[in-house]
Design an enzyme around this catalytic site. Structure first.
Site, PDB file in Angstrom:
ATOM      1  N   GLY A   1       0.804  -1.217   0.000  1.00  0.00           N
ATOM      2  CA  GLY A   1       0.000   0.000   0.000  1.00  0.00           C
ATOM      3  C   GLY A   1       0.833   1.260   0.000  1.00  0.00           C
ATOM      4  O   GLY A   1       0.587   2.190  -0.781  1.00  0.00           O
ATOM      5  N   GLU A   2       1.851   1.308   0.856  1.00  0.00           N
ATOM      6  CA  GLU A   2       2.686   2.507   0.907  1.00  0.00           C
ATOM      7  C   GLU A   2       3.490   2.683  -0.369  1.00  0.00           C
ATOM      8  O   GLU A   2       3.656   3.806  -0.851  1.00  0.00           O
ATOM      9  CB  GLU A   2       3.625   2.480   2.111  1.00  0.00           C
ATOM     10  CG  GLU A   2       4.433   3.749   2.231  1.00  0.00           C
ATOM     11  CD  GLU A   2       4.974   4.030   3.610  1.00  0.00           C
ATOM     12  OE1 GLU A   2       5.646   5.071   3.757  1.00  0.00           O
ATOM     13  OE2 GLU A   2       4.749   3.233   4.533  1.00  0.00           O
ATOM     14  N   SER A   3       3.952   1.596  -0.944  1.00  0.00           N
ATOM     15  CA  SER A   3       4.701   1.688  -2.203  1.00  0.00           C
ATOM     16  C   SER A   3       3.828   2.292  -3.301  1.00  0.00           C
ATOM     17  O   SER A   3       4.240   3.228  -3.996  1.00  0.00           O
ATOM     18  CB  SER A   3       5.204   0.310  -2.634  1.00  0.00           C
ATOM     19  OG  SER A   3       6.125  -0.205  -1.695  1.00  0.00           O
TER      20      SER A   3
END
Length: 140
Positions: free
Chosen positions: A59-61
Protein backbone atom coordinates in the site's frame (compact mmCIF):
# COMPACT_ATOMS: atom_id res chain seq x y z
CA UNK A 1 6.16 -4.17 -16.34
CA UNK A 2 8.41 -4.20 -13.28
CA UNK A 3 9.14 -0.48 -12.83
CA UNK A 4 8.78 2.35 -15.33
CA UNK A 5 12.23 3.56 -16.40
CA UNK A 6 11.48 7.17 -15.46
CA UNK A 7 10.81 6.08 -11.87
CA UNK A 8 14.33 4.72 -11.57
CA UNK A 9 16.13 7.82 -12.81
CA UNK A 10 14.12 10.83 -11.61
CA UNK A 11 16.02 12.32 -8.65
CA UNK A 12 17.40 8.83 -7.95
CA UNK A 13 14.01 7.66 -6.69
CA UNK A 14 12.20 4.43 -7.55
CA UNK A 15 10.38 1.58 -5.90
CA UNK A 16 13.40 0.76 -3.77
CA UNK A 17 15.03 -2.41 -2.58
CA UNK A 18 12.15 -3.47 -0.31
CA UNK A 19 9.61 -3.53 -3.15
CA UNK A 20 12.07 -5.53 -5.25
CA UNK A 21 12.66 -7.99 -2.39
CA UNK A 22 8.91 -8.45 -1.95
CA UNK A 23 8.51 -8.94 -5.73
CA UNK A 24 6.04 -6.10 -6.30
CA UNK A 25 5.27 -5.81 -10.02
CA UNK A 26 3.63 -2.69 -11.43
CA UNK A 27 0.81 -3.15 -13.94
CA UNK A 28 -0.51 0.40 -14.21
CA UNK A 29 1.07 3.67 -13.06
CA UNK A 30 -0.26 7.23 -12.80
CA UNK A 31 -0.93 9.86 -10.12
CA UNK A 32 -4.63 8.93 -10.15
CA UNK A 33 -4.39 5.13 -10.27
CA UNK A 34 -1.60 2.63 -9.77
CA UNK A 35 -2.00 -1.14 -9.77
CA UNK A 36 0.52 -3.81 -8.79
CA UNK A 37 0.67 -7.47 -7.83
CA UNK A 38 2.70 -9.20 -5.12
CA UNK A 39 3.09 -12.91 -4.33
CA UNK A 40 1.86 -14.24 -1.01
CA UNK A 41 4.71 -16.78 -0.90
CA UNK A 42 7.76 -15.24 0.74
CA UNK A 43 5.65 -12.49 2.37
CA UNK A 44 3.87 -14.52 5.06
CA UNK A 45 3.85 -14.55 8.83
CA UNK A 46 4.47 -17.81 10.78
CA UNK A 47 0.87 -19.09 10.35
CA UNK A 48 1.22 -18.94 6.55
CA UNK A 49 -1.01 -15.89 6.13
CA UNK A 50 0.08 -12.85 4.14
CA UNK A 51 1.79 -10.62 6.70
CA UNK A 52 -0.13 -7.44 7.55
CA UNK A 53 3.15 -5.56 7.19
CA UNK A 54 3.43 -6.85 3.62
CA UNK A 55 0.02 -5.32 2.89
CA UNK A 56 1.32 -2.04 4.34
CA UNK A 57 4.47 -2.18 2.20
CA UNK A 58 2.40 -2.79 -0.93
CA UNK A 59 0.00 0.00 0.00
CA UNK A 60 2.69 2.51 0.91
CA UNK A 61 4.70 1.69 -2.20
CA UNK A 62 1.73 2.28 -4.50
CA UNK A 63 0.51 5.40 -2.70
CA UNK A 64 3.95 6.95 -2.51
CA UNK A 65 4.74 6.25 -6.17
CA UNK A 66 1.42 7.76 -7.23
CA UNK A 67 2.03 10.80 -5.01
CA UNK A 68 5.53 11.19 -6.45
CA UNK A 69 4.13 11.04 -9.99
CA UNK A 70 1.69 13.81 -9.02
CA UNK A 71 4.43 15.89 -7.35
CA UNK A 72 6.51 15.89 -10.52
CA UNK A 73 3.56 17.32 -12.46
CA UNK A 74 3.87 20.41 -10.25
CA UNK A 75 7.56 20.66 -11.17
CA UNK A 76 10.49 18.26 -11.62
CA UNK A 77 11.96 19.56 -8.35
CA UNK A 78 9.01 18.31 -6.28
CA UNK A 79 8.77 14.96 -4.53
CA UNK A 80 6.45 13.22 -2.07
CA UNK A 81 7.10 11.92 1.43
CA UNK A 82 4.67 9.84 3.45
CA UNK A 83 3.35 11.46 6.63
CA UNK A 84 0.50 9.12 7.65
CA UNK A 85 -0.56 5.57 6.84
CA UNK A 86 -3.22 3.28 8.26
CA UNK A 87 -4.41 -0.16 7.32
CA UNK A 88 -7.41 -2.30 8.14
CA UNK A 89 -7.00 -6.02 7.46
CA UNK A 90 -10.32 -7.80 6.88
CA UNK A 91 -9.21 -11.12 5.37
CA UNK A 92 -6.02 -13.10 4.85
CA UNK A 93 -4.50 -14.44 1.67
CA UNK A 94 -2.67 -17.75 2.03
CA UNK A 95 -1.46 -18.45 -1.50
CA UNK A 96 -1.19 -17.03 -5.00
CA UNK A 97 -0.92 -13.33 -5.63
CA UNK A 98 -2.59 -10.25 -4.21
CA UNK A 99 -3.45 -7.19 -6.27
CA UNK A 100 -3.16 -3.67 -4.91
CA UNK A 101 -5.27 -0.99 -6.55
CA UNK A 102 -4.36 2.55 -5.54
CA UNK A 103 -6.82 5.37 -6.21
CA UNK A 104 -6.31 9.07 -5.55
CA UNK A 105 -8.71 10.63 -3.07
CA UNK A 106 -7.10 14.08 -3.16
CA UNK A 107 -4.24 15.46 -5.29
CA UNK A 108 -3.32 18.87 -3.91
CA UNK A 109 -0.29 21.13 -4.27
CA UNK A 110 0.98 20.26 -0.78
CA UNK A 111 -0.79 17.04 0.26
CA UNK A 112 -2.05 13.92 -1.48
CA UNK A 113 -4.28 11.16 -0.13
CA UNK A 114 -4.57 7.72 -1.74
CA UNK A 115 -6.62 4.65 -0.87
CA UNK A 116 -5.22 1.23 -1.69
CA UNK A 117 -7.46 -1.83 -1.80
CA UNK A 118 -5.63 -5.15 -1.66
CA UNK A 119 -7.49 -8.21 -2.94
CA UNK A 120 -6.61 -11.90 -3.08
CA UNK A 121 -6.72 -14.01 -6.24
CA UNK A 122 -10.47 -14.59 -5.73
CA UNK A 123 -11.16 -10.84 -5.65
CA UNK A 124 -11.84 -10.82 -1.90
CA UNK A 125 -10.80 -7.60 -0.14
CA UNK A 126 -8.02 -8.43 2.30
CA UNK A 127 -6.81 -4.99 3.32
CA UNK A 128 -7.65 -1.32 2.93
CA UNK A 129 -4.73 1.11 3.25
CA UNK A 130 -4.86 4.90 3.26
CA UNK A 131 -1.73 7.00 2.90
CA UNK A 132 -1.19 10.74 3.09
CA UNK A 133 1.90 12.24 1.43
CA UNK A 134 3.39 15.70 1.81
CA UNK A 135 4.61 17.36 -1.39
CA UNK A 136 8.02 18.97 -0.90
CA UNK A 137 10.52 20.78 -3.10
CA UNK A 138 14.14 19.60 -3.39
CA UNK A 139 16.46 21.94 -1.49
CA UNK A 140 13.44 24.00 -0.53
Amino acid sequence: MLVPDQLHITHGRGTGALAATMQIYLIEFSPERTVAVMPVEGNTQPLGLLHGGANCVLGESLGSMSAYAHATTISPEHYAVGIDINATHTASATSGWVTGECTAISLGRSVTVHEIIIRDADGRRCSTVRITNLIRKLNG
